[in-house]
Design a protein around this motif. Structure first.
Motif, PDB file in Angstrom:
ATOM      1  N   LEU A   1      22.119  15.479 -36.632  1.00 33.08           N
ATOM      2  CA  LEU A   1      21.924  14.436 -35.639  1.00 33.08           C
ATOM      3  C   LEU A   1      20.467  14.281 -35.210  1.00 33.08           C
ATOM      4  N   PRO A   2      19.724  15.372 -35.001  1.00 32.46           N
ATOM      5  CA  PRO A   2      18.305  15.184 -34.667  1.00 32.46           C
ATOM      6  C   PRO A   2      17.540  14.399 -35.725  1.00 32.46           C
TER       7      PRO A   2
ATOM      8  N   MET B   1      33.483  10.136 -31.387  1.00 35.11           N
ATOM      9  CA  MET B   1      32.364  10.650 -32.168  1.00 35.11           C
ATOM     10  C   MET B   1      32.707  12.039 -32.680  1.00 35.11           C
ATOM     11  N   ALA B   2      32.885  12.169 -33.980  1.00 34.57           N
ATOM     12  CA  ALA B   2      33.179  13.472 -34.554  1.00 34.57           C
ATOM     13  C   ALA B   2      31.898  14.125 -35.025  1.00 34.57           C
ATOM     14  N   THR B   3      31.999  15.370 -35.486  1.00 36.48           N
ATOM     15  CA  THR B   3      30.815  16.051 -36.000  1.00 36.48           C
ATOM     16  C   THR B   3      30.574  15.640 -37.434  1.00 36.48           C
ATOM     17  N   GLU B   4      29.401  16.010 -37.985  1.00 40.86           N
ATOM     18  CA  GLU B   4      29.081  15.544 -39.315  1.00 40.86           C
ATOM     19  C   GLU B   4      28.513  16.636 -40.190  1.00 40.86           C
TER      20      GLU B   4
ATOM     21  N   MET C   1      14.829  19.603 -31.871  1.00 43.63           N
ATOM     22  CA  MET C   1      13.825  18.654 -32.332  1.00 43.63           C
ATOM     23  C   MET C   1      12.456  19.172 -31.932  1.00 43.63           C
ATOM     24  N   ARG C   2      11.880  20.006 -32.793  1.00 42.86           N
ATOM     25  CA  ARG C   2      10.657  20.698 -32.424  1.00 42.86           C
ATOM     26  C   ARG C   2       9.491  20.450 -33.354  1.00 42.86           C
TER      27      ARG C   2
ATOM     28  N   GLU D   1      24.420   9.146 -25.218  1.00 41.94           N
ATOM     29  CA  GLU D   1      24.434  10.485 -24.650  1.00 41.94           C
ATOM     30  C   GLU D   1      24.844  11.454 -25.749  1.00 41.94           C
ATOM     31  N   PRO D   2      23.930  12.242 -26.289  1.00 36.87           N
ATOM     32  CA  PRO D   2      24.265  13.105 -27.420  1.00 36.87           C
ATOM     33  C   PRO D   2      25.302  14.154 -27.042  1.00 36.87           C
TER      34      PRO D   2
END
Length: 457
Positions: free
Chosen positions: A48-49, A14-17, A122-123, A113-114
């Motif tokens: 991701l959120p 899983m790489a970053t985006e 995420m607020r 699992e993030p």
């Protein structure tokens, strides 16, 4: 291997985006970068959120659509209502179908699992979103109508460790996934909701018995070609390596592995990778899950039963399919992940299925494929030239190189490819086989061989 065995740990890097918007065949997809640095980690924390929120917002968005249908029904005159008295019952059936889809989604998210602490990002509350507890209460309320359905929570977790998904099939309390609390979810635009629905539809193409016809049309010619080109592949010392960019939900890459290849799927979309990882790593037996992929399309239905029909997934148990130990899935932008010196000449075959037209610059795709193929390696391609970034509203500054097939073949020749086989086939793409409208493609199928190394400036 028994069908109920624990699934093997399919490597999922899983790489970053970073977010880019493109014109998919139905919905937009993300663009993802590979290397983590503080700036990219911040981008992942931003993107991701939103992806998780889109999945979690699925039942709320679906309920809003149902309420719109209810309002329209209430506007009918009594005489007209009398002609479709079953309509309110259909809406209740739709709610139960949405509940089933939601349970699949939440189980999928519980197994993820993030790589970052999502609860910190995420607020913004989603008013009216259903929490997990509320969905469980809904399940109990409708239990009498769903006795024959597969509704349950298989609490599973996975540990992200050096690019591997190490999973434990034991029970884990919901509190360990506080980021699943709907009160923390961000606002979800409609385009992201549509991505979730598109993934649910795509599950049928790759993992439903009903998708077998499309798989036969698209995957079978590729598999037969690989089988013919690499007859001496079953010994570990001669096992060829095959890369599948744009692997989607992973079925083609898995089938190639089952042929005896060292197979790796590469996919840019986190939406797709979350789902493929869940199916590949956590499925216990065929038909474990029931989804309703066609419920969000009210047009062109022959009957309500066709629209609301269930699909059991997966049609096979991935862990029992006979994959090689080197089967894996890698997440990231194809060019950014594989355009590194370490990848040069590493692959015996590259398979692209409905992929090469996803590029901003198709020339760069072909150049990268040429770099990573060994001399004598093959590019097997099947797909149209839809060009995802062509004519996109609001994306006027996005690069989009749109070549004809003739030009594509000319570019491929420049990078050392020689055509060995070419034909046109007819197929569909994630189409509802019982719909009154089906989009048909007439894509080119080709095999090109890299004849010599090419040095470019």
């Amino acid at each position: 291997m028994m069908a109920t065995e624990t699934a093997p740990e399919f490597v999922t890097a899983m790489a970053t985006e970073t977010e880019r918007i493109g014109n998919s065949r139905e919905v937009d997809e993300e663009k993802i970068s590979r290397k983590k640095n503080p700036e990219e980690e911040a981008l992942e924390a931003k993107c991701l959120p939103g992806i998780i929120s889109a999945y979690l917002n699925y039942p709320k968005a679906a309920e809003e659509n149902l309420k719109k249908c209810e309002r329209s029904y209430q506007k009918l005159s009594p005489a007209h209502k009398a002609l479709v008295t079953h309509f309110p019952m259909k809406l209740q059936r739709l709610r139960r179908c949405i509940l089933m889809n939601s349970h699949f989604i939440y189980n999928m998210l519980q197994a993820f699992e993030p790589p970052i602490d999502l609860s910190k990002h995420m607020r913004e509350p989603i008013t009216g979103a259903l929490s997990m507890e509320e969905l469980q209460r809904e399940e109990h309320h409708h239990d009498h109508s769903l006795k024959n359905a597969e509704i349950r929570l298989n609490n599973k977790t996975c540990e992200f460790d050096g690019g591997h998904l190490n999973h434990d099939h034991g029970s884990v309390p919901f509190s360990s996934h506080d980021w699943l609390d709907s009160s923390l979810q961000a606002h979800v635009p409609l385009v992201d909701v549509n991505k979730v629905r598109w993934v649910i539809r795509n599950i049928v193409r790759d993992w439903g018995a009903e998708g077998q016809r499309e798989r036969d049309e698209c995957y079978k010619p590729i598999l037969e070609e690989l089988d013919s080109l690499f007859p001496d592949r079953h010994k570990e010392s001669t096992r060829p390596a095959c890369l599948v960019p744009g692997a989607g939900l992973g079925r083609l890459a898995l089938e190639i592995s089952c042929l005896g290849f060292r197979s790796q799927g590469n996919e840019v979309s986190y939406y797709m990778m979350l789902c493929s990882s869940f199916i590949l790593n956590y499925t216990q037996l065929p038909g474990e899950w029931t989804i309703y992929p066609w419920i969000h399309t009210n047009c062109n239905s022959l009957s309500d039963d066709d629209q609301l029909r269930p699909i059991s997934i997966p049609d096979i148990h991935p862990a029992s399919a006979g994959v090689t130990e080197s089967f894996s899935m890698c997440r990231g932008d194809f060019v950014e992940v594989f355009n590194e010196s370490s990848q040069a000449g590493m692959w015996d075959a590259v398979v692209t299925c409905f992929f090469i037209d996803t590029a901003h610059n198709i020339i760069e795709y072909i150049e990268t494929i040429s770099k990573i193929l060994k001399d004598g390696g093959v590019l097997i391609n099947l797909g149209p030239l839809l060009y995802h970034f062509a004519d996109e509203q609001g994306l006027e500054n996005e690069m989009s190189i749109e070549l004809s097939l003739e030009d594509v073949k000319r570019v491929a020749s420049h990078y050392g490819f020689e055509m060995e086989k070419e034909k046109t086939i007819e197929t569909t793409y994630s189409t509802n086989p019982r719909s009154m409208m089906k989009n048909r493609y007439y894509p080119v199928f080709w095999t090109m061989r890299k004849k010599c190394a090419i040095t470019t400036t």
